[in-house]
Design a protein around this motif. Sequence first.
Motif, mmCIF file in Angstrom:
data_model
loop_
_atom_site.group_PDB
_atom_site.id
_atom_site.type_symbol
_atom_site.label_atom_id
_atom_site.label_comp_id
_atom_site.label_asym_id
_atom_site.label_seq_id
_atom_site.Cartn_x
_atom_site.Cartn_y
_atom_site.Cartn_z
ATOM 1 N N SER A 31 -44.321 -57.429 71.864
ATOM 2 C CA SER A 31 -45.146 -57.954 73.026
ATOM 3 C C SER A 31 -44.875 -59.210 73.296
ATOM 4 O O SER A 31 -44.704 -59.643 74.540
ATOM 5 C CB SER A 31 -46.631 -57.466 72.860
ATOM 6 O OG SER A 31 -47.049 -57.558 71.438
ATOM 7 N N ARG A 36 -42.498 -63.814 76.685
ATOM 8 C CA ARG A 36 -41.473 -64.872 76.805
ATOM 9 C C ARG A 36 -40.856 -64.512 77.772
ATOM 10 O O ARG A 36 -40.167 -65.343 78.421
ATOM 11 C CB ARG A 36 -41.023 -65.186 75.333
ATOM 12 C CG ARG A 36 -42.065 -65.889 74.320
ATOM 13 C CD ARG A 36 -41.443 -66.312 73.023
ATOM 14 N NE ARG A 36 -41.346 -65.248 72.270
ATOM 15 C CZ ARG A 36 -42.287 -64.702 71.548
ATOM 16 N NH1 ARG A 36 -43.252 -65.285 71.583
ATOM 17 N NH2 ARG A 36 -42.027 -63.549 70.635
ATOM 18 N N GLU A 57 -54.237 -68.043 71.889
ATOM 19 C CA GLU A 57 -55.469 -67.034 72.199
ATOM 20 C C GLU A 57 -54.561 -65.618 72.654
ATOM 21 O O GLU A 57 -53.291 -65.747 72.960
ATOM 22 C CB GLU A 57 -56.015 -67.457 73.222
ATOM 23 C CG GLU A 57 -57.251 -68.436 73.206
ATOM 24 C CD GLU A 57 -58.371 -68.139 72.071
ATOM 25 O OE1 GLU A 57 -58.552 -66.997 71.774
ATOM 26 O OE2 GLU A 57 -58.852 -69.133 71.718
ATOM 27 N N VAL A 59 -53.595 -62.485 74.880
ATOM 28 C CA VAL A 59 -53.662 -62.261 76.278
ATOM 29 C C VAL A 59 -54.615 -60.877 76.410
ATOM 30 O O VAL A 59 -54.790 -60.164 75.527
ATOM 31 C CB VAL A 59 -52.311 -61.598 76.685
ATOM 32 C CG1 VAL A 59 -52.211 -61.440 78.033
ATOM 33 C CG2 VAL A 59 -51.374 -62.857 76.427
ATOM 34 N N GLY A 85 -46.107 -56.770 67.024
ATOM 35 C CA GLY A 85 -47.359 -57.465 67.538
ATOM 36 C C GLY A 85 -48.015 -56.663 68.609
ATOM 37 O O GLY A 85 -48.889 -57.195 69.301
ATOM 38 N N ARG A 88 -52.898 -55.317 68.756
ATOM 39 C CA ARG A 88 -53.695 -56.545 67.888
ATOM 40 C C ARG A 88 -55.102 -56.326 67.953
ATOM 41 O O ARG A 88 -55.578 -57.219 67.463
ATOM 42 C CB ARG A 88 -53.053 -57.751 68.623
ATOM 43 C CG ARG A 88 -51.966 -58.527 68.006
ATOM 44 C CD ARG A 88 -51.605 -59.713 68.777
ATOM 45 N NE ARG A 88 -51.066 -60.842 68.296
ATOM 46 C CZ ARG A 88 -49.793 -61.059 68.234
ATOM 47 N NH1 ARG A 88 -48.840 -60.297 68.756
ATOM 48 N NH2 ARG A 88 -49.120 -62.129 67.682
ATOM 49 N N GLN A 92 -56.621 -51.864 71.811
ATOM 50 C CA GLN A 92 -55.097 -51.842 72.040
ATOM 51 C C GLN A 92 -54.786 -50.551 71.310
ATOM 52 O O GLN A 92 -54.022 -49.621 71.768
ATOM 53 C CB GLN A 92 -54.408 -52.934 71.706
ATOM 54 C CG GLN A 92 -54.571 -54.177 72.762
ATOM 55 C CD GLN A 92 -53.731 -55.309 72.221
ATOM 56 O OE1 GLN A 92 -53.003 -55.397 71.583
ATOM 57 N NE2 GLN A 92 -54.254 -56.587 72.713
ATOM 58 N N ARG A 160 -40.767 -72.723 68.885
ATOM 59 C CA ARG A 160 -41.591 -72.007 69.965
ATOM 60 C C ARG A 160 -42.958 -72.862 70.229
ATOM 61 O O ARG A 160 -43.275 -73.641 69.162
ATOM 62 C CB ARG A 160 -42.254 -70.730 69.505
ATOM 63 C CG ARG A 160 -41.150 -69.554 70.001
ATOM 64 C CD ARG A 160 -41.603 -68.244 69.270
ATOM 65 N NE ARG A 160 -42.927 -67.894 69.328
ATOM 66 C CZ ARG A 160 -43.760 -66.839 68.864
ATOM 67 N NH1 ARG A 160 -42.736 -65.868 67.979
ATOM 68 N NH2 ARG A 160 -44.846 -66.568 68.684
ATOM 69 N N ARG A 171 -53.809 -69.276 65.483
ATOM 70 C CA ARG A 171 -53.416 -67.944 65.490
ATOM 71 C C ARG A 171 -53.707 -67.143 64.629
ATOM 72 O O ARG A 171 -53.988 -65.924 64.455
ATOM 73 C CB ARG A 171 -51.858 -67.879 65.965
ATOM 74 C CG ARG A 171 -51.601 -68.368 67.285
ATOM 75 C CD ARG A 171 -50.033 -68.785 67.537
ATOM 76 N NE ARG A 171 -49.047 -67.562 66.960
ATOM 77 C CZ ARG A 171 -47.813 -67.753 66.749
ATOM 78 N NH1 ARG A 171 -47.352 -68.982 66.659
ATOM 79 N NH2 ARG A 171 -47.026 -66.521 66.657
HETATM 80 P P1 AMP Z 1 -45.841 -63.023 68.777
HETATM 81 O O1 AMP Z 1 -44.460 -63.381 69.560
HETATM 82 O O2 AMP Z 1 -46.397 -61.726 68.545
HETATM 83 O O3 AMP Z 1 -46.310 -63.871 67.789
HETATM 84 O O4 AMP Z 1 -47.058 -63.333 70.047
HETATM 85 C C1 AMP Z 1 -47.055 -64.701 70.840
HETATM 86 C C2 AMP Z 1 -48.379 -64.441 71.684
HETATM 87 O O5 AMP Z 1 -48.403 -63.629 72.636
HETATM 88 C C3 AMP Z 1 -49.470 -64.392 70.905
HETATM 89 O O6 AMP Z 1 -50.158 -65.558 70.213
HETATM 90 C C4 AMP Z 1 -50.481 -64.006 72.186
HETATM 91 O O7 AMP Z 1 -50.885 -64.907 72.806
HETATM 92 C C5 AMP Z 1 -49.574 -63.057 72.953
HETATM 93 N N1 AMP Z 1 -49.504 -61.810 72.652
HETATM 94 C C6 AMP Z 1 -48.383 -61.147 72.071
HETATM 95 N N2 AMP Z 1 -48.812 -59.913 71.696
HETATM 96 C C7 AMP Z 1 -50.059 -59.468 71.938
HETATM 97 C C8 AMP Z 1 -51.075 -58.616 71.881
HETATM 98 N N3 AMP Z 1 -50.579 -57.368 71.402
HETATM 99 N N4 AMP Z 1 -52.417 -58.890 72.417
HETATM 100 C C9 AMP Z 1 -52.542 -59.833 73.127
HETATM 101 N N5 AMP Z 1 -51.629 -61.075 72.894
HETATM 102 C C10 AMP Z 1 -50.471 -60.717 72.486
#
Ligand code: AMP
Length: 224
Positions: A31, A36, A57, A59, A85, A88, A92, A160, A171
């Motif tokens: 996700s 990105r 935070e 999404v 990811g 979460r 979901q 990042r 986080r």
């Molecule tokens: P990650 O690359 O998995 O560390 O995700 C980076 C950011 O994307 C997270 O800190 C959230 O802001 C957002 N994000 C990724 N996956 C989710 C998810 N399943 N639910 C909500 N936000 C997400």
Amino acid sequence: MDVILLGAPGAGKGTQAKVLEEHTGFVHVASGDLFRAALRQGTELGMLAKSYMDRGELVPDEVVIRMIIDRISRKDCDLGVIFDGFPRTRDQALALGQELLAHGRRIDYVLFLQVPDAVLLRRIAGRQTCKTCGTTYNIYYFPPKRPEICDECQGKLYQRSDDTMETARHRLGVYFAQTMPLIEYYRQQGNLIEIDGQGEISLVTETMVRALGVNNGADVEKSA
Ligand code: AMP
């Protein structure tokens, strides 16, 4: 086969999912990577996600769920998906379960990557990612041969924007509050497998491949 990689930010989900994709032939759906990519393309979804990501935070559920359902409805996901990811939150997880069920599928395994909290912060704050090929490094644990240059493709490495120490701490807090309850949720469903996420990347991969009982013949040592 549909598999979830569960674990805190910095537990190694992305690194392991990429290798597992090679071993299993299932599609890696991350996700965070999708957000990105949307941001790089300048889409409305990307802009919206950025405002949450920059603060560490989550999404909103409905946005993430829609995006993931859309992604897994594509043909390449028919054989199986490695979710990284996602989910979460409990909502979901419920939405994913319903969607898979509607297509006669279910989550077969949830691999929970366990890493001590103290290691997580260094893993996140030390992470560097290649702008060109996406390979990740860590300045503390597996630095590139030349500083800020990718060993694989010579691309430029970057940090990042949500991998700073301050956002990383936040986080982790969000993970403990909102995602950790999923461990119990999947344990009760009977498909949770705990994996020690410390140590050599290739050893962790080996444990995961063994747990899933799938290997398309790729060499774990070589690809990790
Ligand atoms: P990650 O690359 O998995 O560390 O995700 C980076 C950011 O994307 C997270 O800190 C959230 O802001 C957002 N994000 C990724 N996956 C989710 C998810 N399943 N639910 C909500 N936000 C997400």
